[in-house]
Design a protein around this motif. Structure first.
Motif, PDB file in Angstrom:
ATOM      1  N   TYR A   1    -106.089  58.184   2.724  1.00  0.00           N
ATOM      2  CA  TYR A   1    -105.523  59.305   3.464  1.00  0.00           C
ATOM      3  C   TYR A   1    -104.213  58.969   4.156  1.00  0.00           C
ATOM      4  CZ  TYR A   1    -106.861  57.055   7.756  1.00  0.00           C
ATOM      5  OH  TYR A   1    -106.945  56.171   8.780  1.00  0.00           O
ATOM      6  N   TRP A   2    -103.979  57.707   4.433  1.00  0.00           N
ATOM      7  CA  TRP A   2    -102.779  57.286   5.147  1.00  0.00           C
ATOM      8  C   TRP A   2    -101.572  57.224   4.222  1.00  0.00           C
ATOM      9  CZ3 TRP A   2    -106.898  54.357   3.844  1.00  0.00           C
ATOM     10  CH2 TRP A   2    -106.679  53.337   2.937  1.00  0.00           C
ATOM     11  N   ARG A   3    -101.750  57.494   2.937  1.00  0.00           N
ATOM     12  CA  ARG A   3    -100.638  57.461   1.981  1.00  0.00           C
ATOM     13  C   ARG A   3    -100.445  58.841   1.364  1.00  0.00           C
ATOM     14  NH1 ARG A   3    -102.762  52.088  -0.877  1.00  0.00           N
ATOM     15  NH2 ARG A   3    -102.333  50.706   0.847  1.00  0.00           N
ATOM     16  N   GLN A   4    -100.284  59.848   2.181  1.00  0.00           N
ATOM     17  CA  GLN A   4    -100.206  61.196   1.627  1.00  0.00           C
ATOM     18  C   GLN A   4     -98.905  61.477   0.900  1.00  0.00           C
ATOM     19  OE1 GLN A   4    -101.314  64.130   4.506  1.00  0.00           O
ATOM     20  NE2 GLN A   4    -103.462  63.681   4.222  1.00  0.00           N
ATOM     21  N   GLY A   5     -97.815  60.901   1.311  1.00  0.00           N
ATOM     22  CA  GLY A   5     -96.549  61.115   0.627  1.00  0.00           C
ATOM     23  C   GLY A   5     -95.946  62.485   0.877  1.00  0.00           C
ATOM     24  N   ILE A   6     -94.821  62.710   0.244  1.00  0.00           N
ATOM     25  CA  ILE A   6     -94.049  63.928   0.445  1.00  0.00           C
ATOM     26  C   ILE A   6     -94.815  65.176   0.005  1.00  0.00           C
ATOM     27  CG2 ILE A   6     -92.806  63.824  -1.761  1.00  0.00           C
ATOM     28  CD1 ILE A   6     -91.178  64.652   1.602  1.00  0.00           C
ATOM     29  N   GLU A   7     -95.727  65.027  -0.936  1.00  0.00           N
ATOM     30  CA  GLU A   7     -96.496  66.180  -1.426  1.00  0.00           C
ATOM     31  C   GLU A   7     -97.471  66.731  -0.381  1.00  0.00           C
ATOM     32  OE1 GLU A   7     -98.855  62.570  -2.152  1.00  0.00           O
ATOM     33  OE2 GLU A   7     -96.779  63.077  -2.583  1.00  0.00           O
ATOM     34  N   ALA A   8     -97.646  66.045   0.744  1.00  0.00           N
ATOM     35  CA  ALA A   8     -98.528  66.539   1.807  1.00  0.00           C
ATOM     36  C   ALA A   8     -98.084  67.901   2.333  1.00  0.00           C
ATOM     37  CB  ALA A   8     -98.601  65.530   2.954  1.00  0.00           C
ATOM     38  N   GLU A   9     -96.824  68.234   2.154  1.00  0.00           N
ATOM     39  CA  GLU A   9     -96.335  69.553   2.563  1.00  0.00           C
ATOM     40  C   GLU A   9     -97.158  70.668   1.916  1.00  0.00           C
ATOM     41  OE1 GLU A   9     -92.248  72.277   2.413  1.00  0.00           O
ATOM     42  OE2 GLU A   9     -92.138  70.164   1.860  1.00  0.00           O
ATOM     43  N   PHE A  10     -97.758  70.386   0.772  1.00  0.00           N
ATOM     44  CA  PHE A  10     -98.480  71.415   0.024  1.00  0.00           C
ATOM     45  C   PHE A  10     -99.999  71.212   0.040  1.00  0.00           C
ATOM     46  CE2 PHE A  10     -94.309  70.614  -1.848  1.00  0.00           C
ATOM     47  CZ  PHE A  10     -93.706  71.817  -1.507  1.00  0.00           C
ATOM     48  N   HIS A  11    -100.515  70.293   0.858  1.00  0.00           N
ATOM     49  CA  HIS A  11    -101.954  70.064   0.892  1.00  0.00           C
ATOM     50  C   HIS A  11    -102.718  71.251   1.464  1.00  0.00           C
ATOM     51  CE1 HIS A  11    -101.971  65.384   0.549  1.00  0.00           C
ATOM     52  NE2 HIS A  11    -101.381  65.975  -0.457  1.00  0.00           N
ATOM     53  N   TRP A  12    -102.177  71.897   2.461  1.00  0.00           N
ATOM     54  CA  TRP A  12    -102.864  73.018   3.100  1.00  0.00           C
ATOM     55  C   TRP A  12    -102.184  74.355   2.837  1.00  0.00           C
ATOM     56  CZ3 TRP A  12    -103.855  70.949   8.748  1.00  0.00           C
ATOM     57  CH2 TRP A  12    -104.784  69.906   8.684  1.00  0.00           C
ATOM     58  N   GLU A  13    -100.987  74.331   2.318  1.00  0.00           N
ATOM     59  CA  GLU A  13    -100.205  75.550   2.106  1.00  0.00           C
ATOM     60  C   GLU A  13     -99.343  75.325   0.876  1.00  0.00           C
ATOM     61  OE1 GLU A  13     -98.520  78.926   1.942  1.00  0.00           O
ATOM     62  OE2 GLU A  13     -99.874  78.678   3.633  1.00  0.00           O
ATOM     63  N   SER A  14     -99.392  76.237  -0.071  1.00  0.00           N
ATOM     64  CA  SER A  14     -98.702  76.011  -1.345  1.00  0.00           C
ATOM     65  C   SER A  14     -97.263  76.509  -1.371  1.00  0.00           C
ATOM     66  CB  SER A  14     -99.483  76.660  -2.487  1.00  0.00           C
ATOM     67  OG  SER A  14     -99.559  78.057  -2.280  1.00  0.00           O
ATOM     68  N   THR A  15     -96.824  77.189  -0.327  1.00  0.00           N
ATOM     69  CA  THR A  15     -95.474  77.738  -0.306  1.00  0.00           C
ATOM     70  C   THR A  15     -94.485  76.710   0.219  1.00  0.00           C
ATOM     71  OG1 THR A  15     -96.392  79.926   0.133  1.00  0.00           O
ATOM     72  CG2 THR A  15     -94.047  79.630   0.571  1.00  0.00           C
ATOM     73  N   GLU A  16     -93.416  76.482  -0.520  1.00  0.00           N
ATOM     74  CA  GLU A  16     -92.375  75.557  -0.055  1.00  0.00           C
ATOM     75  C   GLU A  16     -91.561  76.223   1.048  1.00  0.00           C
ATOM     76  OE1 GLU A  16     -88.612  72.920  -1.684  1.00  0.00           O
ATOM     77  OE2 GLU A  16     -89.864  74.013  -3.094  1.00  0.00           O
ATOM     78  N   THR A  17     -91.251  75.472   2.074  1.00  0.00           N
ATOM     79  CA  THR A  17     -90.434  75.987   3.156  1.00  0.00           C
ATOM     80  C   THR A  17     -88.983  76.004   2.691  1.00  0.00           C
ATOM     81  OG1 THR A  17     -91.978  75.076   4.762  1.00  0.00           O
ATOM     82  CG2 THR A  17     -89.806  75.716   5.569  1.00  0.00           C
ATOM     83  N   SER A  18     -88.459  77.186   2.532  1.00  0.00           N
ATOM     84  CA  SER A  18     -87.092  77.362   2.036  1.00  0.00           C
ATOM     85  C   SER A  18     -86.262  78.102   3.081  1.00  0.00           C
ATOM     86  CB  SER A  18     -87.118  78.187   0.747  1.00  0.00           C
ATOM     87  OG  SER A  18     -87.599  79.492   1.022  1.00  0.00           O
ATOM     88  N   TYR A  19     -84.976  78.149   2.837  1.00  0.00           N
ATOM     89  CA  TYR A  19     -84.070  78.887   3.704  1.00  0.00           C
ATOM     90  C   TYR A  19     -84.492  80.355   3.769  1.00  0.00           C
ATOM     91  CZ  TYR A  19     -79.741  80.705   5.674  1.00  0.00           C
ATOM     92  OH  TYR A  19     -78.819  81.330   6.474  1.00  0.00           O
TER      93      TYR A  19
END
Length: 169
Positions: free
Chosen positions: A58-76
């Motif tokens: 669990y301590w190696r989630q990496g950049i893809e953790a942004e999408f672990h709980w929410e699938s929408t990318e944060t965009s402008y």
């Protein structure tokens, strides 16, 4: 942040350079500042995903953790829409512990760069940004994953004690 982070002698990401002037406007009172912040919204379930040890490594989630709980990318565009509807403040909760890459608590530079990119987008749009440290002090949580029979596991080795124990009140 004006330095580079290396691991195994390779650069993980380019150095982050804050181009903002760093000045602070102290011409208004704290009450006026809060009034100016107006209505806000929460960018939850984006940068605060974690597992407290119930996922393997669990301590190696990496950049893809942004999408672990929410699938929408944060965009402008995602940030701009609420701003255009009258929201003036954005809360960005971030969990850091699962992005620590060494014993000195260095944050994965790719993760730091992504969080910074989103915060900078929000500031450029015009938001007040509340960068909320979230979930990272996980050492005080008691879970069945904290110990294994007769030996220390990764959760126990990587736990972060609460800094509140060192505070005065």
């Amino acid at each position: 942040i004006n330095n580079m982070c290396f691991t195994q002698n390779k650069i993980l990401s380019p150095a982050l350079e804050d181009k903002k002037d760093g000045s602070f406007d102290n011409s208004i009172t704290a009450i006026d500042l809060v009034k100016n912040m107006g209505v806000g919204w929460n960018l939850g379930n984006t940068f605060d995903a974690h597992s407290f040890g119930w996922q393997a490594e669990y301590w190696r989630q990496g950049i893809e953790a942004e999408f672990h709980w929410e699938s929408t990318e944060t965009s402008y565009e995602l940030l701009k829409f609420p701003y255009d509807k009258g929201y003036k403040t954005l809360r960005v909760p971030v969990t850091w512990y699962c992005h620590i890459i060494d014993d000195k608590y260095t944050i994965d530079p790719d993760w730091m760069a992504r969080v910074k990119r989103v915060v900078d987008m929000a500031l450029d749009i015009g938001y007040y940004v509340i960068l909320n440290e979230h979930h990272s002090v996980h050492g005080d949580h008691v879970t069945e994953y904290k110990t294994e029979a007769g030996k220390e596991n990764e959760y126990a080795k990587r736990r972060m004690p609460s800094p509140l124990g060192y505070a005065d009140g």
